[in-house]
Design a protein around this motif. Sequence first.
Motif, PDB file in Angstrom:
ATOM      1  N   ALA A 268       0.441  -1.213  -0.106  1.00 38.97           N
ATOM      2  CA  ALA A 268      -0.016  -0.322  -0.434  1.00 38.97           C
ATOM      3  C   ALA A 268       0.697   0.775   0.088  1.00 38.97           C
ATOM      4  CB  ALA A 268      -1.146  -0.045   1.001  1.00 38.97           C
ATOM      5  N   LEU A 269       2.199   1.164   0.321  1.00 37.87           N
ATOM      6  CA  LEU A 269       3.074   2.144   0.018  1.00 37.87           C
ATOM      7  C   LEU A 269       3.216   2.539  -1.049  1.00 37.87           C
ATOM      8  CD1 LEU A 269       5.805   1.161   2.628  1.00 37.87           C
ATOM      9  CD2 LEU A 269       4.121   3.295   3.401  1.00 37.87           C
ATOM     10  N   ALA A 270       2.805   2.020  -1.990  1.00 32.50           N
ATOM     11  CA  ALA A 270       2.891   2.720  -3.318  1.00 32.50           C
ATOM     12  C   ALA A 270       1.929   3.457  -4.185  1.00 32.50           C
ATOM     13  CB  ALA A 270       2.733   1.573  -4.307  1.00 32.50           C
ATOM     14  N   GLU A 271       1.443   4.220  -3.102  1.00 37.02           N
ATOM     15  CA  GLU A 271       0.053   4.909  -3.394  1.00 37.02           C
ATOM     16  C   GLU A 271       0.423   6.496  -2.841  1.00 37.02           C
ATOM     17  OE1 GLU A 271      -3.714   4.047  -1.985  1.00 37.02           O
ATOM     18  OE2 GLU A 271      -4.013   2.234  -3.155  1.00 37.02           O
ATOM     19  N   ARG A 272       1.320   6.247  -1.538  1.00 36.77           N
ATOM     20  CA  ARG A 272       1.807   7.101  -0.967  1.00 36.77           C
ATOM     21  C   ARG A 272       3.112   7.730  -1.328  1.00 36.77           C
ATOM     22  NH1 ARG A 272      -0.614   5.918   5.070  1.00 36.77           N
ATOM     23  NH2 ARG A 272      -2.369   5.144   4.328  1.00 36.77           N
ATOM     24  N   ILE A 273       3.794   7.109  -1.641  1.00 36.80           N
ATOM     25  CA  ILE A 273       5.809   7.772  -2.526  1.00 36.80           C
ATOM     26  C   ILE A 273       6.045   7.911  -3.424  1.00 36.80           C
ATOM     27  CG2 ILE A 273       6.334   5.600  -0.463  1.00 36.80           C
ATOM     28  CD1 ILE A 273       7.431   3.994  -2.630  1.00 36.80           C
ATOM     29  N   ASP A 274       7.270   8.463  -3.727  1.00 39.53           N
ATOM     30  CA  ASP A 274       7.245   9.121  -4.751  1.00 39.53           C
ATOM     31  C   ASP A 274       8.615   8.027  -5.483  1.00 39.53           C
ATOM     32  OD1 ASP A 274       4.997  10.678  -5.343  1.00 39.53           O
ATOM     33  OD2 ASP A 274       6.716  12.118  -4.677  1.00 39.53           O
ATOM     34  N   THR A 275       8.923   7.186  -6.560  1.00 31.75           N
ATOM     35  CA  THR A 275      10.195   6.777  -6.066  1.00 31.75           C
ATOM     36  C   THR A 275      11.863   7.506  -7.396  1.00 31.75           C
ATOM     37  OG1 THR A 275       9.240   5.490  -8.517  1.00 31.75           O
ATOM     38  CG2 THR A 275       9.102   4.193  -6.557  1.00 31.75           C
ATOM     39  N   THR A 276      12.481   6.714  -7.184  1.00 32.22           N
ATOM     40  CA  THR A 276      13.127   7.660  -7.712  1.00 32.22           C
ATOM     41  C   THR A 276      14.124   6.646  -8.929  1.00 32.22           C
ATOM     42  OG1 THR A 276      13.960   8.681  -6.539  1.00 32.22           O
ATOM     43  CG2 THR A 276      16.072   8.737  -7.730  1.00 32.22           C
ATOM     44  N   GLU A 277      14.773   7.004  -9.950  1.00 36.49           N
ATOM     45  CA  GLU A 277      15.208   6.214 -11.368  1.00 36.49           C
ATOM     46  C   GLU A 277      16.922   6.307 -10.704  1.00 36.49           C
ATOM     47  OE1 GLU A 277      15.581   6.539 -16.147  1.00 36.49           O
ATOM     48  OE2 GLU A 277      13.731   6.589 -15.391  1.00 36.49           O
ATOM     49  N   ARG A 278      16.884   5.287 -11.131  1.00 35.32           N
ATOM     50  CA  ARG A 278      18.377   4.397 -10.799  1.00 35.32           C
ATOM     51  C   ARG A 278      19.280   3.307 -11.925  1.00 35.32           C
ATOM     52  NH1 ARG A 278      19.826   4.622  -4.036  1.00 35.32           N
ATOM     53  NH2 ARG A 278      17.831   6.849  -3.908  1.00 35.32           N
ATOM     54  N   ASP A 279      20.263   3.915 -12.110  1.00 38.30           N
ATOM     55  CA  ASP A 279      20.590   2.426 -13.309  1.00 38.30           C
ATOM     56  C   ASP A 279      21.483   1.600 -12.393  1.00 38.30           C
ATOM     57  OD1 ASP A 279      19.266   3.461 -15.440  1.00 38.30           O
ATOM     58  OD2 ASP A 279      20.599   4.645 -16.228  1.00 38.30           O
ATOM     59  N   ILE A 280      21.502   0.845 -11.919  1.00 37.61           N
ATOM     60  CA  ILE A 280      21.872  -0.724 -11.169  1.00 37.61           C
ATOM     61  C   ILE A 280      22.592  -1.415 -12.069  1.00 37.61           C
ATOM     62  CG2 ILE A 280      22.217  -1.897  -9.496  1.00 37.61           C
ATOM     63  CD1 ILE A 280      20.103  -0.504  -8.065  1.00 37.61           C
ATOM     64  N   GLU A 281      23.853  -1.852 -12.608  1.00 37.62           N
ATOM     65  CA  GLU A 281      24.384  -2.922 -13.776  1.00 37.62           C
ATOM     66  C   GLU A 281      23.571  -3.354 -15.152  1.00 37.62           C
ATOM     67  OE1 GLU A 281      24.924  -6.383 -11.045  1.00 37.62           O
ATOM     68  OE2 GLU A 281      26.339  -5.237 -10.041  1.00 37.62           O
ATOM     69  N   ASP A 282      23.261  -1.961 -15.470  1.00 38.84           N
ATOM     70  CA  ASP A 282      22.946  -2.125 -16.770  1.00 38.84           C
ATOM     71  C   ASP A 282      21.157  -2.393 -16.642  1.00 38.84           C
ATOM     72  OD1 ASP A 282      25.349  -1.770 -18.046  1.00 38.84           O
ATOM     73  OD2 ASP A 282      25.382  -3.649 -17.980  1.00 38.84           O
ATOM     74  N   ASP A 283      20.694  -2.637 -15.382  1.00 31.31           N
ATOM     75  CA  ASP A 283      19.436  -2.560 -15.390  1.00 31.31           C
ATOM     76  C   ASP A 283      18.634  -0.771 -15.439  1.00 31.31           C
ATOM     77  OD1 ASP A 283      18.430  -5.199 -16.290  1.00 31.31           O
ATOM     78  OD2 ASP A 283      19.565  -5.749 -15.069  1.00 31.31           O
ATOM     79  N   THR A 284      17.868  -0.637 -15.457  1.00 34.37           N
ATOM     80  CA  THR A 284      16.710   1.009 -14.377  1.00 34.37           C
ATOM     81  C   THR A 284      16.271   0.333 -14.031  1.00 34.37           C
ATOM     82  OG1 THR A 284      17.377   1.815 -17.098  1.00 34.37           O
ATOM     83  CG2 THR A 284      15.154   3.035 -15.112  1.00 34.37           C
ATOM     84  N   TYR A 285      16.034   0.883 -12.540  1.00 36.54           N
ATOM     85  CA  TYR A 285      15.008   0.666 -11.198  1.00 36.54           C
ATOM     86  C   TYR A 285      14.681   1.800 -10.873  1.00 36.54           C
ATOM     87  CZ  TYR A 285      17.220  -3.840 -10.380  1.00 36.54           C
ATOM     88  OH  TYR A 285      17.845  -5.255 -10.378  1.00 36.54           O
ATOM     89  N   HIS A 286      12.872   1.441 -10.416  1.00 37.76           N
ATOM     90  CA  HIS A 286      12.367   2.500  -9.618  1.00 37.76           C
ATOM     91  C   HIS A 286      12.589   2.202  -8.168  1.00 37.76           C
ATOM     92  CE1 HIS A 286      11.226   4.501 -13.384  1.00 37.76           C
ATOM     93  NE2 HIS A 286      11.595   3.124 -14.362  1.00 37.76           N
ATOM     94  N   ILE A 287      12.762   3.197  -7.815  1.00 41.01           N
ATOM     95  CA  ILE A 287      13.582   3.229  -5.918  1.00 41.01           C
ATOM     96  C   ILE A 287      12.772   3.654  -5.162  1.00 41.01           C
ATOM     97  CG2 ILE A 287      15.259   2.578  -4.683  1.00 41.01           C
ATOM     98  CD1 ILE A 287      16.798   1.569  -6.736  1.00 41.01           C
ATOM     99  N   TRP A 288      12.474   3.202  -4.074  1.00 38.67           N
ATOM    100  CA  TRP A 288      12.451   3.993  -2.774  1.00 38.67           C
ATOM    101  C   TRP A 288      12.756   3.160  -1.672  1.00 38.67           C
ATOM    102  CZ3 TRP A 288       9.662   3.307   1.675  1.00 38.67           C
ATOM    103  CH2 TRP A 288       9.176   3.981   2.204  1.00 38.67           C
ATOM    104  N   THR A 289      13.100   4.070  -0.886  1.00 41.83           N
ATOM    105  CA  THR A 289      13.551   3.897   0.858  1.00 41.83           C
ATOM    106  C   THR A 289      13.375   4.323   1.828  1.00 41.83           C
ATOM    107  OG1 THR A 289      16.324   2.577   1.375  1.00 41.83           O
ATOM    108  CG2 THR A 289      16.094   4.527   0.291  1.00 41.83           C
ATOM    109  N   LYS A 290      13.677   3.689   3.360  1.00 36.40           N
ATOM    110  CA  LYS A 290      13.608   3.961   4.070  1.00 36.40           C
ATOM    111  C   LYS A 290      13.574   2.930   5.273  1.00 36.40           C
ATOM    112  CE  LYS A 290      10.179   7.920   6.197  1.00 36.40           C
ATOM    113  NZ  LYS A 290      11.160   8.928   6.505  1.00 36.40           N
TER     114      LYS A 290
END
Length: 407
Positions: A227-249
């Motif tokens: 349910a956190l997906a509705e409340r957070i904003d992710t950041t785009e990052r490249d990790i080892e040739d893959d692109t991720y949308h990340i949020w951390t806390k």
Amino acid sequence: MMPITDFLSCTRVFDEFESLSPAQRHHAKTYATGLVAASNKTVAGIAREVLPAQGKRALNKFLTEYDWDERQFNHERLEELQKHGETRWSKKGYIILDDTITEKAGDEVPGVGRFYDHAEGDTVWGQDLIYAFYADDKTAYPLTFRLYEQQDEDNQNHDTKYDLAREIITELENEVGVPADTYLFDSWFAHDSGLPERIESYDKDWIGPLRSNRKVTYAGEEIRVDALAERIDTTERDIEDDTYHIWTKKLPVSQLGDVKLAIAEKEAEEDEENPVKYLATNKIDAPTEHVIRSYGMRWRIETFFEDSKQDLGLGDCEMQTEEGASRHWHLLMAAYSLVRLDLESSALGTVRSKASSLRANLEHSLKEAVYNLLSWVRDNDDRGVDDLMEEIDHLFVHSTADANVQS
């Protein structure tokens, strides 16, 4: 399959194992050579295809009756691996915990039952083995295992999977002394298992995914992690040739307390399934990229399961005693590990590839088996060509005919 005329050179290390008598070392070499190079990985198949074997009965007694300590044997295997740079473990390595199901036809083998197999997406009749596996950037090999037996009406005293996993951790930390700083496991082991607490008691770190319904406390409210997906904003990052949308806390998670929570979704093709990962770890201050990259090492144990089932007979054991089955699995771990060593005494006199693929190492061992067969022919130069060809032809036909009968 061609006859195997000599033991593979990688099995010579058994000559130094104090857990085995001289006669038992011969049987261990027979069995490990058969697991690597024979077409039939059963006792009967190995005894038939590995010519130095002393017969099916002797090999079966080695597995089921002879007095030798497979746990000491396993510790000696791990000690041997530390003598070689390409297989030596380090603090930067990872210990991976996971289980695998091997399907069975009968109901006489130990621990057999009905288990859900994630690889098949269905319930199957088989055995459930819990493994610990070491991996780093240069090597990977199994450490130890436990056979899980389901509780039933007749016996309520079997250990749970959690009990066995904690027992494995205690063995690795107290007896073996694996220096790896971080344990990796899947969501099953992260749920109400006591594993994180056991790992932290040895001042080690852990990383594991949470199930989507796991409860976290966010903004003073306890909600499902998905349910956190509705409340957070992710950041785009490249990790080892893959692109991720990340949020951390850092957040409180049910049953785990305060952990670093990383929500990561990898960009994928339209037809590629790639669910969101909810990774938790006690590495509060670790960079998120490190957590994601570290958890990616879990694929190494999946490769071990797949390769061992296809090429080393992990699922071929039909031993009807727990001791016999345990010894089969211990010898399989030895075979998997030893084919990775660069032995100067190799019959081919070449440097073995350090590739992580088991198949590359098996190809080298099979070439060695061919070399040994040719050497056997050369060493019998006192016999006529027709005589030698007749004996070789008999060996091939005998092996093929017996294999057809067994199938």
